[in-house]
Motif scaffolding. Structure first.
Motif, PDB file in Angstrom:
ATOM      1  N   HIS A 268     -15.606   5.961 -22.817  1.00 49.60           N
ATOM      2  CA  HIS A 268     -14.847   6.566 -21.714  1.00 49.60           C
ATOM      3  C   HIS A 268     -15.779   6.925 -20.564  1.00 49.60           C
ATOM      4  N   ALA A 269     -16.569   5.945 -20.123  1.00 46.53           N
ATOM      5  CA  ALA A 269     -17.621   6.209 -19.147  1.00 46.53           C
ATOM      6  C   ALA A 269     -17.124   6.359 -17.719  1.00 46.53           C
ATOM      7  N   SER A 270     -15.968   5.750 -17.394  1.00 49.22           N
ATOM      8  CA  SER A 270     -15.571   5.603 -15.995  1.00 49.22           C
ATOM      9  C   SER A 270     -14.123   6.038 -15.776  1.00 49.22           C
ATOM     10  N   ASN A 271     -13.857   6.511 -14.560  1.00 47.47           N
ATOM     11  CA  ASN A 271     -12.470   6.803 -14.174  1.00 47.47           C
ATOM     12  C   ASN A 271     -11.936   5.762 -13.181  1.00 47.47           C
ATOM     13  N   ARG A 272     -12.562   4.607 -13.142  1.00 44.96           N
ATOM     14  CA  ARG A 272     -12.160   3.546 -12.211  1.00 44.96           C
ATOM     15  C   ARG A 272     -10.848   2.895 -12.647  1.00 44.96           C
ATOM     16  N   VAL A 273      -9.966   2.680 -11.670  1.00 37.70           N
ATOM     17  CA  VAL A 273      -8.760   1.896 -11.892  1.00 37.70           C
ATOM     18  C   VAL A 273      -8.916   0.602 -11.099  1.00 37.70           C
ATOM     19  N   PRO A 274      -9.075  -0.533 -11.758  1.00 35.39           N
ATOM     20  CA  PRO A 274      -9.268  -1.797 -11.033  1.00 35.39           C
ATOM     21  C   PRO A 274      -8.056  -2.140 -10.170  1.00 35.39           C
ATOM     22  N   ASP A 275      -8.298  -2.934  -9.124  1.00 40.78           N
ATOM     23  CA  ASP A 275      -7.235  -3.298  -8.192  1.00 40.78           C
ATOM     24  C   ASP A 275      -6.084  -4.029  -8.871  1.00 40.78           C
ATOM     25  N   CYS A 276      -6.386  -4.730  -9.972  1.00 37.28           N
ATOM     26  CA  CYS A 276      -5.343  -5.511 -10.640  1.00 37.28           C
ATOM     27  C   CYS A 276      -4.389  -4.627 -11.451  1.00 37.28           C
ATOM     28  N   VAL A 277      -4.647  -3.336 -11.488  1.00 40.51           N
ATOM     29  CA  VAL A 277      -3.751  -2.387 -12.163  1.00 40.51           C
ATOM     30  C   VAL A 277      -3.205  -1.433 -11.106  1.00 40.51           C
ATOM     31  N   GLY A 278      -1.947  -1.615 -10.753  1.00 42.49           N
ATOM     32  CA  GLY A 278      -1.300  -0.730  -9.790  1.00 42.49           C
ATOM     33  C   GLY A 278      -1.949  -0.709  -8.428  1.00 42.49           C
ATOM     34  N   GLY A 279      -2.632  -1.807  -8.059  1.00 42.47           N
ATOM     35  CA  GLY A 279      -3.329  -1.814  -6.776  1.00 42.47           C
ATOM     36  C   GLY A 279      -4.467  -0.819  -6.724  1.00 42.47           C
ATOM     37  N   GLY A 280      -4.990  -0.453  -7.897  1.00 43.92           N
ATOM     38  CA  GLY A 280      -6.102   0.498  -7.964  1.00 43.92           C
ATOM     39  C   GLY A 280      -5.663   1.936  -8.153  1.00 43.92           C
ATOM     40  N   SER A 281      -4.371   2.143  -8.465  1.00 41.26           N
ATOM     41  CA  SER A 281      -3.861   3.499  -8.664  1.00 41.26           C
ATOM     42  C   SER A 281      -2.854   3.518  -9.804  1.00 41.26           C
ATOM     43  N   LEU A 282      -2.931   4.566 -10.612  1.00 43.87           N
ATOM     44  CA  LEU A 282      -1.971   4.761 -11.693  1.00 43.87           C
ATOM     45  C   LEU A 282      -0.835   5.686 -11.266  1.00 43.87           C
ATOM     46  N   GLY A 283      -0.867   6.120 -10.001  1.00 43.22           N
ATOM     47  CA  GLY A 283       0.200   6.962  -9.483  1.00 43.22           C
ATOM     48  C   GLY A 283       0.006   8.440  -9.714  1.00 43.22           C
ATOM     49  N   ILE A 284      -1.215   8.848 -10.042  1.00 47.47           N
ATOM     50  CA  ILE A 284      -1.483  10.280 -10.218  1.00 47.47           C
ATOM     51  C   ILE A 284      -2.501  10.740  -9.188  1.00 47.47           C
ATOM     52  N   ALA A 285      -2.582  12.040  -8.988  1.00 43.43           N
ATOM     53  CA  ALA A 285      -3.431  12.615  -7.950  1.00 43.43           C
ATOM     54  C   ALA A 285      -4.908  12.396  -8.236  1.00 43.43           C
ATOM     55  N   ALA A 286      -5.694  12.370  -7.148  1.00 40.91           N
ATOM     56  CA  ALA A 286      -7.141  12.212  -7.286  1.00 40.91           C
ATOM     57  C   ALA A 286      -7.733  13.329  -8.133  1.00 40.91           C
ATOM     58  N   GLU A 287      -7.156  14.519  -8.041  1.00 43.87           N
ATOM     59  CA  GLU A 287      -7.652  15.648  -8.842  1.00 43.87           C
ATOM     60  C   GLU A 287      -7.489  15.369 -10.336  1.00 43.87           C
ATOM     61  N   ASP A 288      -6.397  14.712 -10.701  1.00 48.99           N
ATOM     62  CA  ASP A 288      -6.197  14.353 -12.105  1.00 48.99           C
ATOM     63  C   ASP A 288      -7.143  13.237 -12.539  1.00 48.99           C
ATOM     64  N   MET A 289      -7.408  12.294 -11.638  1.00 47.18           N
ATOM     65  CA  MET A 289      -8.334  11.211 -11.970  1.00 47.18           C
ATOM     66  C   MET A 289      -9.764  11.712 -12.138  1.00 47.18           C
ATOM     67  N   ALA A 290     -10.036  12.898 -11.607  1.00 56.21           N
ATOM     68  CA  ALA A 290     -11.370  13.487 -11.769  1.00 56.21           C
ATOM     69  C   ALA A 290     -11.482  14.335 -13.030  1.00 56.21           C
ATOM     70  N   ARG A 291     -10.351  14.485 -13.747  1.00 58.53           N
ATOM     71  CA  ARG A 291     -10.341  15.313 -14.951  1.00 58.53           C
ATOM     72  C   ARG A 291     -10.648  14.495 -16.201  1.00 58.53           C
ATOM     73  N   HIS A 292     -10.730  15.230 -17.299  1.00 60.83           N
ATOM     74  CA  HIS A 292     -11.036  14.616 -18.592  1.00 60.83           C
ATOM     75  C   HIS A 292      -9.965  13.642 -19.048  1.00 60.83           C
ATOM     76  N   ILE A 293      -8.774  13.722 -18.476  1.00 53.56           N
ATOM     77  CA  ILE A 293      -7.724  12.802 -18.911  1.00 53.56           C
ATOM     78  C   ILE A 293      -8.041  11.363 -18.512  1.00 53.56           C
ATOM     79  N   ALA A 294      -8.846  11.182 -17.459  1.00 50.20           N
ATOM     80  CA  ALA A 294      -9.148   9.846 -16.961  1.00 50.20           C
ATOM     81  C   ALA A 294     -10.434   9.269 -17.531  1.00 50.20           C
TER      82      ALA A 294
END
Length: 243
Positions: free
Chosen positions: A20-46
């Protein structure tokens, strides 16, 4: 690329992994977004906050190779078996993941083929480079889940009841060194089909899974400190194990 390898030619017996090294969402998945806030992507859930830095530094100390994922665990979790219901998390620690809530079987298969399987194929290849390979998986945990009690451990060792050969001596050594150490806390270490099961238990390889509380390693200084703490202890535990 679904993974990054450092030090493939290093001679050390350990292979250090970071699922679980990275919180990157590649462009081929949702255009680079999973639809959640940047604050959530910075948390342990990502991703496992701080774990990548510890992995890199620890592998250097051990003169060992390291492999790290390059995609968020929310894209698809490489530390889950392909048939695990939490492979694509739709709700995690109070946050709904819209791109996953809408994902069907075809989308899951696409992400398996593009991310999950290449990571595991590379990990399997690295693990097989030495007949006496030992695996150390690095993770981190949040100090407190929403609505739950604070977690007191600084570091934790997770393991399966099927193989405690390195885990139990490591727990004892960490406690002897003065660290507040969890024994299969805050999670139980046996999960059928996970990375340790797949690459260590099924091959009889010695293994440990180390979790460091993420507030201790969110910055580079803490990552370097914990890598320097763990390396000599891991070296000693493996060398005295007789394995």
């Amino acid at each position: 690329m679904a993974f990054e390898i450092e030090g493939e030619d290093r001679p050390g017996r350990w292979l250090v992994t970071c699922d679980h090294a990275s919180n990157r969402v590649p462009d081929c998945v949702g255009g680079g977004s999973l639809g959640i806030a940047a604050e959530d992507m910075a948390r342990h859930i990502a991703y496992d906050v701080g774990a990548a830095g510890v992995t890199r530094a620890l592998a250097r100390h051990l003169d060992a190779p390291a492999i790290l994922s390059t995609f968020s665990r929310l894209v698809i979790d490489p530390n889950r078996g392909e048939d695990d219901p939490t492979l694509l998390m739709r709700l995690y620690d109070g946050t709904i993941i819209p791109a996953n809530a809408r994902a069907n079987g075809e989308e899951t298969e696409r992400r398996l083929a593009k991310f999950h399987r290449p990571y595991h194929e590379a990990l399997a290849r690295l693990a097989a480079l030495r007949a006496d390979r030992a695996i150390c998986a690095i993770h981190s945990f949040t100090p407190c889940l929403k609505g739950r009690a604070p977690r007191p451990w600084e570091v934790a060792v997770l393991y399966s009841h099927l193989d405690t050969r390195l885990a139990l001596p490591l727990i004892a050594a960490l406690r002897d060194a003065g660290y507040v150490t969890g024994d299969n806390e805050p999670y139980n270490g046996h999960l059928e089909g996970d990375a340790i099961d797949r690459h260590a238990l099924q091959h009889g390889r010695p293994n440990v899974l180390i979790e460091v509380r993420n507030d201790l390693i969110e910055h580079e200084e803490g990552q370097a400190l914990w890598a320097a703490r763990l390396a000599p202890i891991l070296t000693d535990v493996l060398s005295t194990s007789g394995l």
